[in-house]
Design an enzyme around this catalytic site. Sequence first.
Site, mmCIF file in Angstrom:
data_model
loop_
_atom_site.group_PDB
_atom_site.id
_atom_site.type_symbol
_atom_site.label_atom_id
_atom_site.label_comp_id
_atom_site.label_asym_id
_atom_site.label_seq_id
_atom_site.Cartn_x
_atom_site.Cartn_y
_atom_site.Cartn_z
ATOM 1 N N GLU A 150 1.020 -3.303 -2.257
ATOM 2 C CA GLU A 150 2.034 -3.885 -3.138
ATOM 3 C C GLU A 150 2.985 -4.833 -2.412
ATOM 4 O OE1 GLU A 150 3.621 -0.473 -5.210
ATOM 5 O OE2 GLU A 150 1.784 -0.224 -6.349
ATOM 6 N N GLU A 264 -7.700 1.959 -7.499
ATOM 7 C CA GLU A 264 -6.860 2.983 -8.152
ATOM 8 C C GLU A 264 -7.038 2.959 -9.676
ATOM 9 O OE1 GLU A 264 -2.752 2.942 -6.917
ATOM 10 O OE2 GLU A 264 -3.230 2.263 -4.898
HETATM 11 C C1 GLA Z 1 0.660 3.032 -6.738
HETATM 12 C C2 GLA Z 1 0.312 3.551 -5.354
HETATM 13 C C3 GLA Z 1 -0.417 4.859 -5.379
HETATM 14 C C4 GLA Z 1 0.112 5.798 -6.433
HETATM 15 C C5 GLA Z 1 0.111 5.095 -7.757
HETATM 16 C C6 GLA Z 1 0.445 5.982 -8.925
HETATM 17 O O1 GLA Z 1 -0.353 2.337 -7.312
HETATM 18 O O2 GLA Z 1 -0.437 2.647 -4.611
HETATM 19 O O3 GLA Z 1 -0.338 5.443 -4.116
HETATM 20 O O4 GLA Z 1 1.370 6.238 -6.052
HETATM 21 O O5 GLA Z 1 1.024 4.026 -7.662
HETATM 22 O O6 GLA Z 1 1.592 6.710 -8.734
#
Ligand code: GLA
Length: 352
Positions: A150, A264
């Site tokens: 991020e 994810e």
């Molecule tokens: C982000 C993070 C993850 C997780 C998600 C959902 O995408 O990269 O590690 O914490 O949020 O909580």
Amino acid sequence: MRRRDFVTAAGAAGLALWTRGLFEGAAAASHSAIPFGAAVSDGPLQTDAAYQKALIEHCQLLVGEGGLKWADLRPSPSQYVYDQPDRLIAFAEANGMKMRGHTLAWYAAMPDWALQLKGETETSRELMTHIETVVGRYKGRIPSWDVVNEALSDDGPRVGLRDSVWSANLGEYYIDLAFHTARAADPAAQLVINDYGLEAATAKSSARRRAMLDLLRRLRDRDVPVQALGFQAHLPGNEEIDKDEVSRFVSDVKDMGLDVLVTELDVIDDQLPADIKERDAIAAKRVGALLGAILDVTRPTAVVTWGITDRYTWVPIWYKRADGHANRPLPLDEDYREKPMMRTIKQAIAGA
Ligand code: GLA
């Protein structure tokens, strides 16, 4: 080590290794199926046999939901607490699976002491020591790392560099430092920059795609050893996937010599209809659209969902449904039955 010394010492040496590794990796990937995996919650991994069974049955790849985040791993400057990642990698290896590493430099899940880091020297020393220590410890066992998580900001129409203790002290250069250090610590690992909000047919998502491409170009021009872009793909269920734009974006990323993967995946379903059939169908459609948009251009190096079962998911923490119905963001329902999303993923992977 000072920033300038580091760039001359590790930068030049790291680049040769990276370029070689990248092409070997790309060639190998094109001959094998796409690994599917899921993020694992440490509690149920220890207590829920059905959960373990589902992971073994469906996954080739696991990643810890936590464990390798700074807040879990580094309660104090001198401590490294490896309980969770050690447990997960032991489970993965005992069952013929691989583990991904998540994550080395993120703005969130930071212990208080690390948020107090000040100045270029102290901050770069801590970041480098952390990455050398952690990546070094699992060298050869964790084949893929989310090095920077991020990096892009999310506070307005202009997408820039996300505020963090890293960017405050080192500027965008923290990304360079993290990748060069990870590359030196494990020359064979796939090094990933990971972000969200890159998929939707919205002005915001389109601005994030542009900002990510600009960032990747700057990193490439500075010879930073990034090998792949991770689509977190926490897909808002009420937003269409922009298939054409995502394909074009993936194609631009590939043109820079980078791979892509999905890290994810889940569908945030708080705004979707209550009816389960209808809701699951929309969720599967979103997933199918994203995977299709990527697969039209290239084979992702992995597809990983953020959890395997609706029983254990982060989604209700932030996106609880107003009607009180349970969220259904993941490929298996809370009784470990396959949902349409799982069939969509399997079909996409099998057809690739
Ligand atoms: C982000 C993070 C993850 C997780 C998600 C959902 O995408 O990269 O590690 O914490 O949020 O909580």
